[in-house]
Design a protein around this motif. Structure first.
Motif, PDB file in Angstrom:
ATOM      1  N   ASN A 101       0.589  -1.111   0.085  1.00 53.84           N
ATOM      2  CA  ASN A 101       0.078  -0.085  -0.123  1.00 53.84           C
ATOM      3  C   ASN A 101       0.879   1.283   0.302  1.00 53.84           C
ATOM      4  N   VAL A 102       0.349   2.285  -0.596  1.00 50.36           N
ATOM      5  CA  VAL A 102       1.250   3.493  -0.965  1.00 50.36           C
ATOM      6  C   VAL A 102       0.425   4.863  -0.535  1.00 50.36           C
ATOM      7  N   THR A 103       1.417   5.618   0.388  1.00 50.97           N
ATOM      8  CA  THR A 103       0.784   6.964   0.367  1.00 50.97           C
ATOM      9  C   THR A 103       1.944   7.928   0.052  1.00 50.97           C
ATOM     10  N   LEU A 104       1.459   9.185  -0.116  1.00 50.66           N
ATOM     11  CA  LEU A 104       2.088  10.346  -0.428  1.00 50.66           C
ATOM     12  C   LEU A 104       2.961  10.929   0.555  1.00 50.66           C
ATOM     13  N   ASP A 132      -3.623   8.425   4.986  1.00 49.29           N
ATOM     14  CA  ASP A 132      -2.676   7.421   5.512  1.00 49.29           C
ATOM     15  C   ASP A 132      -3.424   6.209   4.984  1.00 49.29           C
ATOM     16  N   VAL A 133      -2.579   4.930   5.202  1.00 46.22           N
ATOM     17  CA  VAL A 133      -3.286   3.697   5.036  1.00 46.22           C
ATOM     18  C   VAL A 133      -3.512   3.180   6.413  1.00 46.22           C
ATOM     19  N   HIS A 134      -4.677   2.702   6.382  1.00 42.62           N
ATOM     20  CA  HIS A 134      -5.526   2.481   7.578  1.00 42.62           C
ATOM     21  C   HIS A 134      -5.689   0.701   7.575  1.00 42.62           C
ATOM     22  N   TYR A 135      -5.056   0.130   8.655  1.00 50.44           N
ATOM     23  CA  TYR A 135      -5.274  -1.255   8.819  1.00 50.44           C
ATOM     24  C   TYR A 135      -6.174  -1.583  10.081  1.00 50.44           C
ATOM     25  N   GLU A 136      -7.271  -2.166   9.930  1.00 48.82           N
ATOM     26  CA  GLU A 136      -8.175  -2.379  10.618  1.00 48.82           C
ATOM     27  C   GLU A 136      -8.621  -3.825  11.244  1.00 48.82           C
ATOM     28  N   ILE A 196       4.183   0.813   1.935  1.00 48.28           N
ATOM     29  CA  ILE A 196       3.999  -0.340   3.115  1.00 48.28           C
ATOM     30  C   ILE A 196       3.871  -1.650   2.593  1.00 48.28           C
ATOM     31  N   TYR A 197       4.915  -2.375   2.769  1.00 44.14           N
ATOM     32  CA  TYR A 197       4.763  -3.830   2.536  1.00 44.14           C
ATOM     33  C   TYR A 197       4.111  -4.821   3.465  1.00 44.14           C
TER      34      TYR A 197
END
Length: 634
Positions: free
Chosen positions: A431-434, A472-476, A613-614
């Motif tokens: 996943n990618v974020t600026l 952001d990248v959210h992991y839930e 983020i891998y």
């Protein structure tokens, strides 16, 4: 800003000086047992070690200690304390007085406060009138280079600390002091109190520290290797403004005006402004950990504190990380207690009394009446550790910190942005974020790292992190089928890469219910500054749950654009219950401004680009949680 600072940054602090003859240091009055689950967190001087947990006093209850005042009035006079180098420090002596206004003449236990916020500044609440009307003297001293004192201020430097014992010697020699001193204060004053307590002056018998710092570098100034632009400029400006706006000048302009000009020139050319500029441009002596920060970090001297010490902290305080660390160290050598509320820095103590926890003035008097007067106040029987629990909405007491009943739980960040107990499989998506350096301007952490000042503005983004995490990248997790109780520090292990030559990672931990994203805690890390000393890191169940980053120039890593690298982010400790039906979120983004901004060399290298983020079997990203059985909650 001044009014805000007076509420919280300049809490009344008193360094109590006492007795001329040294008495044996009191042993900690709690039984301990070896803990196979936790290790300690190391310091610059000491590696981590197996922890011991306090197991006694489990049934302790709070009581409100509020005896009637013994004096209706108090009087303050100014004095001068001369140091060995001729520097004159300004001190205010406040004594209780009878109904006619006459000061008491007998010697009293004395509270000592070492302030950098100018004891005579309008709104300064350094004087603890509650304790004074209950029969204590108090001495408030402007540390050198601040307020009415001569010299150059250097924020807890060696020369300033060298003044501690002479100040205490002077207090003990005064007729109003009975030889028993208590150190007391909040924020900067509490830091000075902790450093003074470590000097082992025989007259000091107890300390009461409200929101103290432990590690100047890691707690606040360079969290994750990034410059704190939320609090540090505000704080440096506050100290300067308090010294320049000195009411004493009106009493004696001939000496006061030159003193003010000297202090202002010192701020502009010698310390405050140069220090801030060095931090921003990346000066090696400032942005890396070393002797400058070691001497200014109370945690490096906390092993020398052998007097009963009460510590007050906050889950949203700027010293959120360090307050439990000081308790954990001091408890080895002396009776210690820890109270942590849901407070920002300037709101410490708000909402009390509640859940049986009294207001702070009552607890302070109870502590000093026991350890300065020897009265049976019950202070030693108070709960060892009391923390507010988010989600539960109440204070909960335990026998120790970190929680002896905690165990580690690892959840994995999956390619589909879920957070699960199962490890990722081959080929799962990244996943990618600026890399945006100013993300988080309106957020819970922005309120926290402006000492709560931004939180005074009623904006929804201060209490809900949905906007701050938009990029952001959210992991839930899935909605929880059972309550989840977290208590302690958190580690987030990430595999990342950047298209730049450096970058930052900001981690936020949230309780998600419907569309509401309730912030719990956060962490920050610069990629090139992510080297970890495993010998100093804290473990839980033999897994590193609180990494100790070296932050030295020698340990700085080379960041290769596009190359995956593993980093561990220290997320500051929290206390939270995530209820059934809610979700736990780990949000990963590129920045947390104004909490942190990389120094210019790192900022330029990572200001434009993308952060990946891998989440695959070869690059496993995960979070380590300190989980406590919900059966321990009331």
């Amino acid at each position: 800003m001044k009014q805000i600072a007076a509420i919280g940054l300049a809490f009344g602090f008193a360094v109590s000086l006492s007795g001329c003859s040294r008495s044996a240091s009191p042993a900690a009055d709690n039984s301990t047992s070896p803990s196979s689950s936790w290790s300690t967190l190391g310091t610059r001087a000491e590696p981590a070690a197996a922890a011991t947990s306090i197991t006694s006093n489990a049934d302790a209850k709070w009581v409100d200690y509020n005896p009637p005042a013994t004096y209706p009035n108090m009087n303050t006079t100014l004095s001068t304390i001369t140091m060995a180098d001729g520097t004159q420090l300004s001190a205010a002596v406040t004594l209780p007085a009878d109904a006619s206004g006459k000061s008491v003449t007998q010697a009293l236990p004395t509270i000592v406060t070492l302030t950098g916020y100018n004891k005579n500044s309008p709104g300064n609440d350094a004087i603890n009138s509650y304790a004074i009307t209950h029969g204590y003297a108090q001495v408030v001293v402007d540390v050198r280079g601040t307020g009415g004192s001569q010299g150059q201020w250097e924020a807890f430097g060696a020369t300033e600390q060298g003044d501690d014992r002479p100040i205490l010697d002077w207090v003990v020699a005064q007729p109003f002091c009975n030889g028993r001193i208590g150190l007391y204060g909040g924020s900067l004053l509490a830091i000075n109190a902790a450093l003074a307590a470590a000097k082992n002056h025989p007259a000091v018998k107890a300390a009461f520290l409200i929101v103290p710092m432990a590690d100047g570098y890691r707690d606040i100034v360079f969290t994750g290797g990034q410059t704190n632009l939320g609090f540090i400029p505000l704080w440096l400006g506050l100290v300067t403004a308090d010294s320049v706006l000195n009411p004493e000048v009106l009493q004696n302009p001939a000496s006061g005006i030159p003193l003010e000009l000297t202090q202002l020139l010192s701020a502009l050319t010698n310390f405050q402004v140069p220090l801030l500029l060095k931090a921003i441009v990346g000066d090696s002596d400032t942005v890396y950990d070393g002797a400058f920060w070691q001497i200014r970090s109370p945690i490096e001297q906390a092993n020398n504190i052998h007097v009963p010490t009460f510590i007050v902290g906050g889950l949203q305080d700027i010293f959120q990380r360090g307050e439990p660390l000081l308790y954990e160290t001091i408890k080895r050598n002396a009776p210690a207690k820890l109270l942590i509320g849901p407070w920002t820095h300037i709101a410490t103590g708000n909402g009390l009394p509640v859940d049986g926890v009294p207001v702070l003035d009552h607890i302070t008097l109870q502590w000093f009446d026991k350890y300065l007067r020897g009265q049976d106040s019950g202070a030693e029987q108070l709960p060892n550790v009391t923390q507010y629990v988010y989600g539960l909405g109440h204070y909960v007491s335990t026998t120790d910190w970190p929680n002896p009943q905690a165990s580690v739980q690892r959840l994995y960040m999956r390619g589909d942005k879920s957070l699960r107990a199962e490890q990722p499989a081959q080929g799962e998506a990244s996943n990618v974020t600026l890399q945006v350096p100013l993300n988080g301007v309106c957020s819970a952490s922005a309120a926290q790292w402006t000492a709560g000042a931004l939180g005074a503005v009623p904006l929804p983004c201060i209490t809900d992190d949905g906007l701050a995490e938009a990029l952001d990248v959210h992991y839930e997790t899935a909605p929880l089928t059972n309550d989840l109780y977290l208590n302690g520090p958190i580690a987030v292990d990430l595999w990342v890469s950047t298209t730049g030559s450096d970058g930052g990672v900001a981690v936020r931990v949230d309780d998600v219910s419907g569309n509401t994203v309730s912030p719990l805690t956060n962490g920050l890390q610069t990629l090139s500054m992510s080297a970890v000393d495993t010998t100093r890191s804290r473990t839980l169940d033999e897994q590193i749950i609180q990494p100790w980053h070296t932050f030295t120039q020698a340990a700085q890593l080379t960041v290769t654009p596009g190359a995956p690298m593993k980093i561990s982010v220290e997320v500051f400790p929290t206390s939270a219950l995530i209820k059934t039906g809610h979700k736990l979120r780990i949000s990963v983004g590129p920045s947390d401004f104004p909490h942190g901004l990389p120094p210019l060399p790192s900022l330029v290298g990572g200001v434009i680009g993308a952060l990946t983020i891998y989440s695959d079997a070869q690059h496993v990203s995960s979070v380590l949680l300190p989980v406590v059985p919900t059966s321990t909650l009331p």
